[in-house]
Each structure stands twice: as structure tokens, then as C-alpha cells.
Motif scaffolding. Structure first.
Motif, short mmCIF file in Angstrom:
data_model
loop_
_atom_site.label_atom_id
_atom_site.label_comp_id
_atom_site.label_asym_id
_atom_site.label_seq_id
_atom_site.Cartn_x
_atom_site.Cartn_y
_atom_site.Cartn_z
N LEU A 209 2.09 -9.86 -1.00
CA LEU A 209 2.13 -8.71 -0.10
C LEU A 209 1.20 -7.62 -0.61
O LEU A 209 1.26 -7.24 -1.77
N VAL A 210 0.36 -7.11 0.27
CA VAL A 210 -0.49 -5.97 -0.08
C VAL A 210 0.36 -4.72 -0.23
O VAL A 210 0.12 -3.89 -1.10
N ARG A 211 1.34 -4.56 0.65
CA ARG A 211 2.31 -3.45 0.54
C ARG A 211 3.70 -4.06 0.38
O ARG A 211 4.21 -4.71 1.29
N ARG A 212 4.33 -3.82 -0.77
CA ARG A 212 5.62 -4.46 -1.07
C ARG A 212 6.82 -3.59 -0.74
O ARG A 212 7.95 -4.07 -0.78
N GLY A 213 6.61 -2.31 -0.48
CA GLY A 213 7.73 -1.40 -0.22
C GLY A 213 7.32 -0.31 0.74
O GLY A 213 6.27 -0.36 1.38
N ASP A 214 8.17 0.72 0.82
CA ASP A 214 7.94 1.82 1.76
C ASP A 214 7.04 2.87 1.12
O ASP A 214 7.48 3.93 0.70
N TYR A 215 5.76 2.56 1.05
CA TYR A 215 4.75 3.51 0.55
C TYR A 215 3.45 3.19 1.27
O TYR A 215 3.28 2.12 1.85
N TYR A 216 2.54 4.16 1.23
CA TYR A 216 1.29 4.01 1.97
C TYR A 216 0.19 3.45 1.07
O TYR A 216 0.09 3.81 -0.10
N VAL A 217 -0.63 2.59 1.64
CA VAL A 217 -1.81 2.06 0.96
C VAL A 217 -3.01 2.35 1.86
O VAL A 217 -2.99 2.01 3.06
N GLY A 218 -4.03 2.99 1.32
CA GLY A 218 -5.22 3.30 2.11
C GLY A 218 -5.86 2.07 2.70
O GLY A 218 -5.78 0.96 2.14
N LEU A 219 -6.53 2.24 3.84
CA LEU A 219 -7.07 1.09 4.57
C LEU A 219 -8.13 0.35 3.74
O LEU A 219 -8.12 -0.89 3.68
N GLN A 220 -9.04 1.08 3.13
CA GLN A 220 -10.05 0.41 2.31
C GLN A 220 -9.42 -0.23 1.08
O GLN A 220 -9.87 -1.29 0.63
N LYS A 221 -8.38 0.40 0.56
CA LYS A 221 -7.74 -0.16 -0.63
C LYS A 221 -7.04 -1.47 -0.31
O LYS A 221 -6.96 -2.37 -1.15
#
Length: 395
Positions: A209-221
Motif C-alpha cells: 500500500l502506498v498509503r497504509r493509514g489515515d494520512y496524506y501522501v503528496g501526488l508526486q510522492k
């Protein structure tokens, strides 16, 4: 007497204006979104504020000074599992100046910015605490290398196919919100986790998973994470919204040709400062024409594979019900712009449609969606498994 009253009135106006300026903004709420590599601290403020920020060591802490701001709440305690933030404290100084101190567990690279009101939140001051090792810097080269025919006496070590599953939005970015209160960020994370589980049950596949929880990840990141992990596929999961609640159905997108062209221009412009690889080939030591040709070839191959993958997934989604678009569509979504990783964006349903929102909130339906995407991925791999992988050997 008249002159005295006028003078008194003017003085009173300036006094009241000064008092208003001294308390021109209030911190009404404070939220924290810890992620594996960073923590986001969000101050809900009644109006835009000016602020200065600096770091101190021994002990490590970040200090934010805000003039003419009042702390209207008691700062909550950070989560015990927060990797970076230990405590938040504050002090009110003379003339209404506020100092907020973020006590840290380790050194960080802090960033700050203001956000304007949206449909869910008002004005916000956002502080991002990045691990020093994850602070913005030039990307490390991928370890992918061009396929070379090995000497006959050296056996080929087969590897697993790596798939990046990217649930959209997260943290402060809720995404679309249904009429019954379902939030896109929650729904797509639930589907993403189920899809990851199903993929990892398949022999020869390693999904993350690129995002594993309830937090934001930038689009380029998000794309950078996928390339750093040497992903062979990138699957972004969303749940669309539209002003008409009767609109429904799933969709699959790949990168548009215009999006590919603009991204190619960026890569070629930045290649002198980047040691990244595209399709296993380093660009920064090539002349302009050769680099352009190599990048174009890589992008065309990637887009062709993205379309094949998208069609396979869309055909499986059609078995769950009517799709919103009968064929794969192209768009310039940022998360689809990796030039050498086949990427698709799946709009699982319209969360703005009450019937689809109810289904999206159902764990059973989430499993059905995840299984449809899984079948689409496996169908794609039947004829398109990367070389030197267990899936290619099985084929």
C-alpha cells in the motif's frame, strides 16, 4: 466640547482597532495525522495568520510564532505511536503573540503553509514534520536495469511481480463525501487493503500500500514511492463524485497523451539534476535527441501496457454492474505520470449516488470490487507478465 468628543471618538476607534488586531485570529482546533515517514499538524484558525518557524536542538523541537493569535483550545496529546511528535505546548506573550512548541522524538525537517477554506474546513495552518532522511532531495536511482541475456551457465533467479496499491486522498484530504456521510478516503483505503490481501495470496505477486493509514501522501510522492519500491504496476483507487446524484458506475483511466508529453518535457528539463532511470536507462548522460527518443519509447510502451491493464480491469468491473464509461478513458492525473510503470486509476463508483454510497460502505461490496480488480490484474498478467518473474515462468 465638540473637538474633545471628536478626539475622544477617534482615540476610541484606534483603541478598538488595536484591540481587534491584537486578537485578530484564534486557533479553534488542532489535528495531527501521523504517517510512517512524516507527521502533519493542522491548526484550524479563524482567519489567515502570519507565522515564523524555526528548529532547536537538545532537545529537538520546532517553534512556531504567530502574532495576534489566541489559542482557543488545550492542545491534544499526540498518539503514542507517532514516530516524530512527542508533545505540543504553547505560551501567550505580550500583545497577543502566541508561541507553539512541538517537542520531537528525533530531528525533523519542518515545512509550513496556509490552506484556504474548503467545503469541510476553514482557514488552516499546516506544519509538516518530515524525517530528516525523507526531506526533499534528488531521487535515488532505481535498481531496475535493462534486461540482459545472462550467460547460459548462470541460472536466472526469478522474482515476484511488485504491485503498488494507492488508495487516494487521506488525512486532511477527505476526498468526496456522500450524502450519508461516507468519506472517499475511508472507502478507498478499505478497498485498497482488501486488494493488497488478495494480491499477496497469489503466488508470484508482492503487493504493498502506498498509503497504509489515515494520512496524506503528496501526488508526486505516491509515484516516487512506487518507483523506489520498483513497482511493476501502479493501481490508484478512488470513488468519484458528481453534482447529479443519479450518475453512477465505475470507470478506469490511463494517462492522456497530452499528460505524457508535458511530463516528458519535465523529465528532459530536469535530467541534468536527476540520476533517475527510465525504463532501466539513465538519461542524464545522454544528449538531448537520444534522451528524448529513449523517453518516448519508454512512455509509449508504458502507455500501451496501461491501456491493456485498464481494459482487463474494466471488463471485470462490468460484471459488477453498469460502468459509467464503456471504455478506458485518458486523463492527466498526476499519479499516472510515471514514464516506466504501467499505471491506472480506478473510479470504483460515484459516492455522490446514494445507492452506490451504501454499497461502498458495505464490506461485502468492497471485497467484490477488490476481487474484480484482482481478476483484471491477473488477466493482464496472462500475456504481459514482466520477464524473469515467477508469473512469466508459469505462463
Amino acid at each position: 466640547m465638540g473637538v474633545f468628543l471628536r478626539t475622544l471618538g477617534i482615540a476610541l476607534i484606534f483603541f478598538l482597532a488595536d484591540r481587534a488586531a491584537m486578537a485578530s485570529a484564534e486557533i479553534k482546533n488542532l489535528r495531527m495525522w501521523p504517517a510512517p515517514d512524516h507527521t502533519r499538524v493542522v491548526f484550524d484558525i479563524s482567519a489567515p495568520v502570519k507565522h515564523t518557524m524555526f528548529s532547536l536542538v537538545r532537545p529537538d523541537r520546532v517553534v512556531i510564532d504567530m502574532p495576534n493569535v489566541h489559542m482557543g483550545i488545550a492542545p491534544p496529546k499526540p498518539q503514542a505511536l507517532d514516530p516524530l511528535l512527542k508533545r505540543i505546548r504553547y505560551a501567550a506573550h505580550k500583545r497577543g503573540n502566541l508561541r507553539v512548541v512541538l517537542d520531537l522524538k528525533r530531528p525533523v525537517h519542518p515545512k509550513s503553509f496556509l490552506l484556504r477554506p474548503n467545503r469541510e474546513y476553514g482557514h488552516r495552518l499546516v506544519i509538516d514534520l518530515l524525517r530528516e532522511s525523507d526531506a526533499p532531495k534528488a531521487e535515488l536511482p532505481s535498481s531496475k536495469s535493462p534486461a540482459r541475456k545472462p550467460p547460459a551457465k548462470i541460472p536466472i533467479k526469478l522474482r515476484k511481480v511488485i504491485i503498488a496499491v494507492d488508495p487516494g486522498h487521506g488525512g486532511e484530504d477527505t476526498g468526496a463525501i456522500g450524502r450519508l456521510g461516507a468519506r472517499e478516503k475511508d472507502v478507498v483505503l478499505a478497498i485498497g487493503k482488501k486488494l493488497k490481501t488478495l494480491l499477496n495470496q497469489q503466488r508470484g505477486i508482492d503487493a504493498f500500500l502506498v498509503r497504509r493509514g489515515d494520512y496524506y501522501v503528496g501526488l508526486q510522492k505516491r509515484t516516487r514511492i512506487a518507483r523506489t519500491r520498483q513497482a511493476d504496476l501502479f493501481i490508484s483507487i478512488h470513488a468519484d463524485a458528481f453534482r447529479d446524484p443519479l450518475v453512477y458506475g465505475s470507470s478506469v483511466y490511463v494517462l492522456s497523451e497530452n499528460g505524457a508529453s508535458s511530463e516528458a518535457a519535465k523529465w528532459l528539463a530536469d535530467r541534468e539534476n536527476s540520476s533517475d532511470l527510465v525504463g532501466g536507462v539513465r538519461l542524464n548522460d545522454k544528449d538531448n535527441l537520444l534522451a528524448s527518443v529513449l523517453l518516448d519509447l519508454s512512455q509509449k510502451a508504458t502507455l500501451n501496457d496501461s491501456v491493456k491493464l485498464g481494459n482487463s480491469v474494466l471488463n471485470q468491473l462490468k460484471k459488477l454492474g453498469k460502468t459509467h464509461k464503456p471504455q478506458v478513458h485518458r486523463a492527466g492525473f498526476m499519479v499516472l505520470k510515471s514514464p516506466d510503470v504501467p499505471s491506472i486509476l480506478v473510479e470504483t463508483a460515484f459516492i455522490s449516488n446514494p445507492d452506490e454510497e451504501r454499497r461502498l460502505r458495505s464490506s461485502q461490496h468492497q471485497w467484490r470490487v477488490a476481487k474484480a480488480i484482482l481478476r483484471g490484474i491477473l488477466g493482464y498478467f496472462k500475456n504481459n507478465a514482466p520477464p524473469n518473474t515467477l508469473l512469466a515462468a508459469r505462463r
